[in-house]
Enzyme design. Structure first.
Site, short mmCIF file in Angstrom:
data_model
loop_
_atom_site.label_atom_id
_atom_site.label_comp_id
_atom_site.label_asym_id
_atom_site.label_seq_id
_atom_site.Cartn_x
_atom_site.Cartn_y
_atom_site.Cartn_z
N ARG A 171 -4.29 -1.19 15.31
CA ARG A 171 -4.32 -0.68 13.92
C ARG A 171 -4.30 0.84 13.85
NH1 ARG A 171 -3.39 -5.16 14.06
NH2 ARG A 171 -4.46 -6.92 13.11
N SER A 219 -9.16 -7.56 5.74
CA SER A 219 -10.29 -7.18 6.60
C SER A 219 -10.66 -5.72 6.38
CB SER A 219 -9.93 -7.39 8.07
OG SER A 219 -9.80 -8.77 8.31
N GLU A 289 -11.14 -0.42 8.79
CA GLU A 289 -9.67 -0.54 8.94
C GLU A 289 -9.00 -0.02 7.67
OE1 GLU A 289 -8.26 -4.31 10.47
OE2 GLU A 289 -6.52 -4.24 9.15
C1 FAD Z 1 -5.45 -10.63 1.47
C2 FAD Z 1 -5.07 -9.61 2.50
C3 FAD Z 1 -4.83 -10.00 3.81
C4 FAD Z 1 -4.49 -9.06 4.78
N1 FAD Z 1 -4.25 -9.48 6.04
C5 FAD Z 1 -3.87 -8.59 6.98
C6 FAD Z 1 -3.57 -9.02 8.31
O1 FAD Z 1 -3.62 -10.19 8.66
N2 FAD Z 1 -3.23 -8.06 9.21
C7 FAD Z 1 -3.14 -6.73 8.89
O2 FAD Z 1 -2.81 -5.92 9.75
N3 FAD Z 1 -3.41 -6.32 7.64
C8 FAD Z 1 -3.77 -7.20 6.68
N4 FAD Z 1 -4.03 -6.75 5.42
C9 FAD Z 1 -4.01 -5.32 5.12
C10 FAD Z 1 -2.66 -4.77 4.67
O3 FAD Z 1 -1.84 -5.77 4.09
C11 FAD Z 1 -1.89 -4.09 5.82
O4 FAD Z 1 -2.63 -3.02 6.37
C12 FAD Z 1 -0.52 -3.57 5.36
O5 FAD Z 1 0.20 -3.12 6.48
C13 FAD Z 1 -0.62 -2.42 4.35
O6 FAD Z 1 0.67 -2.25 3.80
P1 FAD Z 1 0.85 -1.60 2.36
O7 FAD Z 1 2.29 -1.48 2.09
O8 FAD Z 1 0.05 -2.34 1.34
O9 FAD Z 1 0.22 -0.17 2.63
P2 FAD Z 1 -0.79 0.66 1.70
O10 FAD Z 1 -2.08 -0.06 1.58
O11 FAD Z 1 -0.11 1.08 0.46
O12 FAD Z 1 -1.02 1.94 2.64
C14 FAD Z 1 -1.74 1.80 3.85
C15 FAD Z 1 -1.59 3.12 4.65
O13 FAD Z 1 -0.24 3.26 5.05
C16 FAD Z 1 0.29 4.48 4.55
N5 FAD Z 1 1.70 4.25 4.22
C17 FAD Z 1 2.21 3.34 3.36
N6 FAD Z 1 3.55 3.41 3.35
C18 FAD Z 1 3.89 4.38 4.23
C19 FAD Z 1 5.13 4.93 4.67
N7 FAD Z 1 6.30 4.49 4.20
N8 FAD Z 1 5.11 5.92 5.60
C20 FAD Z 1 3.92 6.37 6.10
N9 FAD Z 1 2.71 5.91 5.71
C21 FAD Z 1 2.71 4.92 4.79
C22 FAD Z 1 -0.56 4.83 3.33
O14 FAD Z 1 -0.53 6.22 3.05
C23 FAD Z 1 -1.92 4.36 3.79
O15 FAD Z 1 -2.53 5.31 4.63
C24 FAD Z 1 -4.39 -7.69 4.42
C25 FAD Z 1 -4.60 -7.30 3.09
C26 FAD Z 1 -4.93 -8.24 2.14
C27 FAD Z 1 -5.13 -7.79 0.72
#
Ligand code: FAD
Length: 304
Positions: A171, A219, A289
């Site tokens: 992560r 998480s 995380e």
């Molecule tokens: C119900 C649920 C279940 C989940 N299960 C998992 C799981 O099994 N495994 C897991 O790893 N995660 C899980 N997550 C967490 C999340 O979905 C992941 O971390 C996902 O990768 C975040 O993507 P996002 O587009 O929503 O990013 P955001 O939440 O919008 O951003 C997260 C970070 O990434 C950065 N970011 C976003 N886009 C970019 C870009 N284009 N370039 C550079 N930086 C960027 C943001 O600035 C921020 O720091 C879960 C979340 C929920 C709500």
């Protein structure tokens, strides 16, 4: 203060856009400037025209972000509206743009008989967010499959970078400062057995174990080496613990739920409390995380 729509040159900007509309926890104060560009050309212009001192924050689907109640000073760039690209480059390689939902990559790879990619269906975020977090699910991790990425820097310059330019951990992703992801090129193997049933059964497993349907960020804490954060939180007796409208899930202790109009301050207070209680009970220091960004209300100048 209500959101105001205006245009800088021809690119639309929202002022004081409430970020609770853009995060899966449904909390977060306003962004000074909020852009949702439709094309990379627009994004390049936004970055080039913003004064150099303006902080820039990137937002995918907001599924791993706790935005504090005072919101974000500076500009937020939301990638979800960018043109979506998902292309099979050759027998093994696929290129996916940052704003695309991970679920779409999973489904398309199944159709192309490429794998292992079904795990992407368990990540409810964008490709950009998965690249930034090295998101993983069901034993798979994003960067295991990355061959190269396209980035954009603060001045709007676009580059193609090999995987070797990044240091990857559980992560965590460390790469060149002030560059963000526009796309990734992924390599998968031919997988004749891949099927939509595989995705369905992974999602069924997830639905059985996780409290979906109530706002959360998945998480909250990383798993410490050789253990599970959820197990430690449960062992510390914290399931069901509440602060304001935020609660540690009864179903999966590493989830904090927004059960009743929680504020970001409620959630953050619960994160701090869980961390301290787990350390007292088990001696383990949990590391979040979720990414916590923005300002608390007090320093943001009161109620907005
Ligand atoms: C119900 C649920 C279940 C989940 N299960 C998992 C799981 O099994 N495994 C897991 O790893 N995660 C899980 N997550 C967490 C999340 O979905 C992941 O971390 C996902 O990768 C975040 O993507 P996002 O587009 O929503 O990013 P955001 O939440 O919008 O951003 C997260 C970070 O990434 C950065 N970011 C976003 N886009 C970019 C870009 N284009 N370039 C550079 N930086 C960027 C943001 O600035 C921020 O720091 C879960 C979340 C929920 C709500």
């Amino acid at each position: 203060m209500s959101a105001v729509r205006s245009k800088i040159t021809t690119i639309e900007v929202l002022r004081n856009e409430p970020l609770r509309k853009h995060t899966s926890w449904r909390v977060g104060g306003p962004a000074d400037l909020f852009y949702a560009p439709a094309a990379v050309a627009d994004l390049r212009r936004i970055l080039a025209e913003l004064p150099p001192g303006t902080p820039v924050h990137w937002l995918g689907l907001g599924s791993n972000l706790l935005v504090r109640d005072g919101g974000i000073r500076g500009a937020v760039i939301a990638t979800g509206s960018l043109e979506r690209e998902l292309e099979r480059l050759d027998e093994h390689r696929v290129r996916a743009s940052a704003g695309l939902a991970c679920m779409l990559l999973a489904k398309r790879c199944v159709r192309w008989h490429l794998g292992p990619a079904a795990f992407f269906a368990g990540i409810p975020g964008t490709i950009g967010g998965a690249l930034a977090m090295n998101a993983g699910a069901f034993g798979g991790e994003t960067w295991t499959h990355v061959e190269s990425v396209t980035t954009i820097d603060r001045g709007g310059e676009v580059r193609e970078r090999p995987r070797a330019d990044f240091e990857i951990g559980y992560r965590t992703v460390r790469g060149p400062a002030n560059e963000w992801f526009l796309a990734g090129t992924f390599r998968f193997e031919h997988d004749e057995m891949s099927s939509m049933d595989a995705i369905k059964s992974l999602l069924a497993r997830r639905n059985a174990a996780q409290p979906l349907g109530v706002p959360s960020c998945g998480s909250v804490f990383r798993n410490p080496p050789g253990d599970f954060a959820g197990r430690l939180i449960e062992q510390a007796g914290l399931k069901g613990l509440r602060r304001g409208g935020a609660m540690v899930s009864d179903k999966h202790a590493n989830f904090i739920l927004n059960v009743d109009n929680a504020t970001a301050a409620d959630i953050e207070a619960l994160i701090v409390e869980v961390r301290a209680a787990v350390e007292r009970a088990t001696g383990v220091q949990l590391e979040p995380e979720v990414r916590v960004v923005g300002e608390p209300l007090e320093t943001a100048g009161g109620e907005r």
